[in-house]
Design an enzyme around this catalytic site. Sequence first.
Site, PDB file in Angstrom:
ATOM      1  N   SER A 255       0.840  -1.196   0.000  1.00 21.45           N
ATOM      2  CA  SER A 255       0.000   0.000   0.000  1.00 21.45           C
ATOM      3  C   SER A 255       0.876   1.247   0.000  1.00 21.45           C
ATOM      4  O   SER A 255       2.093   1.159   0.130  1.00 21.45           O
ATOM      5  CB  SER A 255      -0.884   0.007   1.244  1.00 21.45           C
ATOM      6  OG  SER A 255      -0.070   0.268   2.381  1.00 21.45           O
ATOM      7  N   LYS A 256       0.215   2.378  -0.143  1.00 20.80           N
ATOM      8  CA  LYS A 256       0.912   3.667  -0.183  1.00 20.80           C
ATOM      9  C   LYS A 256       1.880   3.823   0.978  1.00 20.80           C
ATOM     10  O   LYS A 256       2.920   4.455   0.851  1.00 20.80           O
ATOM     11  CB  LYS A 256      -0.123   4.790  -0.105  1.00 20.80           C
ATOM     12  CG  LYS A 256      -0.570   5.275  -1.439  1.00 20.80           C
ATOM     13  CD  LYS A 256      -1.323   6.571  -1.275  1.00 20.80           C
ATOM     14  CE  LYS A 256      -2.064   6.915  -2.544  1.00 20.80           C
ATOM     15  NZ  LYS A 256      -3.154   7.831  -2.330  1.00 20.80           N
ATOM     16  N   ARG A 257       1.481   3.246   2.113  1.00 24.10           N
ATOM     17  CA  ARG A 257       2.290   3.396   3.321  1.00 24.10           C
ATOM     18  C   ARG A 257       3.725   2.891   3.135  1.00 24.10           C
ATOM     19  O   ARG A 257       4.647   3.366   3.781  1.00 24.10           O
ATOM     20  CB  ARG A 257       1.618   2.676   4.489  1.00 24.10           C
ATOM     21  CG  ARG A 257       1.465   3.547   5.709  1.00 24.10           C
ATOM     22  CD  ARG A 257       0.636   2.868   6.787  1.00 24.10           C
ATOM     23  NE  ARG A 257      -0.607   2.319   6.252  1.00 24.10           N
ATOM     24  CZ  ARG A 257      -1.021   1.088   6.458  1.00 24.10           C
ATOM     25  NH1 ARG A 257      -0.311   0.265   7.198  1.00 24.10           N
ATOM     26  NH2 ARG A 257      -2.163   0.664   5.945  1.00 24.10           N
TER      27      ARG A 257
END
Length: 484
Positions: A255-257
């Site tokens: 994910s973006k994280r």
Amino acid sequence: MSKVRTRFAPSPTGRMHVGNLRSALYEFLIAKHAGGEFMLRIEDTDQERFVEGAVDIIYRTMEKTGLIHDEGPDKDGGVGPYIQSERMKTGIYMKYAKELIEKGEAYYCFCDKERLSTLKSEVVEGKEITVYDKHCLHLSKEEIEANLAAGKPFVIRQNIPDEGTTTFHDELYGDITVDNAELDDMILIKSDGYPTYNFANVVDDHTMNITHVVRGNEYLSSSPKYQRLYDAFGWESPVYIHLPLITDENHKKLSKRSGHSSFEDLIEQGFLTEAIVNYIALLGWSPEDNREIFTLDELIRDFDYRRISKSPAVFDYVKLKWMNGEYIKAMDFDAFYEMALPYIREVITKDLDLKKIAAMVKTRIEVFTDIKEHIDFFETLPEYDVEMYTHKKMKTNKQTSLEVLTEILPVLEAQEDYSNDALYAVLCKYVEEKGVKNGYVMWPIRTAVSGKQMTPGGATEIMELLGKEESLARIRKGITLLSK
Ligand code: GLU
């Protein structure tokens, strides 16, 4: 067999996620491997998720990565429009939805928000959806017509029987059978007149003659509903290939994280496009031999979708870095220099030979952003610990280093030619006279002129770049530090 036709069908919702780029790449490879056609279709029917500029990102990424489409919004191949919001204006989705209504496979639903809010809901594909109770399926013809005539807002839902099962085939997962009772009467046409993503996708893949569909396995659970639509229309469904999830190192969905989930993130972090594409090809696919480095043309030649694996693919950042380093080493110097220059200029403001600096780092970096840490000492001598002069293997310590630097200083002051070769000859002469090992002299000098444990070049290469004045100043500084 009909000609292989694949499509990349992104929704313009932001940056190009690694998973989307992988779908695009595999679609491209399947088409090109078979001598077929690769198409770009923009799926923008979800107006709420639409992000300004995202379509440009799609075009730019496709062009940069070499995934050139044969047909798309900008290249008509006769089955357009290629943007769903434009397709909608042709009335295509409504026409097919009405055909389903006539067949009893879909129905108008006039339920308002209030009524829907009283129904049960469940989470599907991360979204909460209402499990519809088929209330409107039982409206009479007259009621429906009266509602339509009165302009009452409506949606059109797929009519899925409560009994029986539906079987759907995926190339990797095989036959998947689900109870119809588990499938909701999904919306095909929304109240704003737009088709839902699921409906438009089926209509478009068929009417655009798509033979193979590659996409993330988050769509697997919707696929039985697709199958029912294909069957209702009497259409043959394309070959479906649902790809394994891409996870981060902790086996969580990438994910973006993670900070490196999109193509743009990776470019900003100093990766080369070719290396990214090569690495992404291996996220779920592997060739027969264990080869890892592939150009796009080699991928086209070797890609066989039957070799895609079902197990989750871990995005290994360390491996990507290694691969990128291999691509940098293999790069033509001029091309490398052009790309490295902005990174070098970020650090070096002095009038130094930047080409030489670039040549020094080319074999040592894995990503362009590594350049900074390798060369920042050229700009300013860092604060360093005098313990660095002590090196067991070189048999040096603070005492021997002070002696060497003090003895060599007048020699270097007298030296006019500061080219690498000349300096090297001078130092070798001193080494010989003193009867010591090379490192006994080179280590303290390199430490003094760089202030670093590791440098991209040897003592004399560094001095050549720094020039006489700066080299001497640094050596004097070393003497002062060691004399304390
Ligand atoms: N528009 C979908 C997405 O961007 C495409 C899924 C598919 O390829 O069918 O996720």
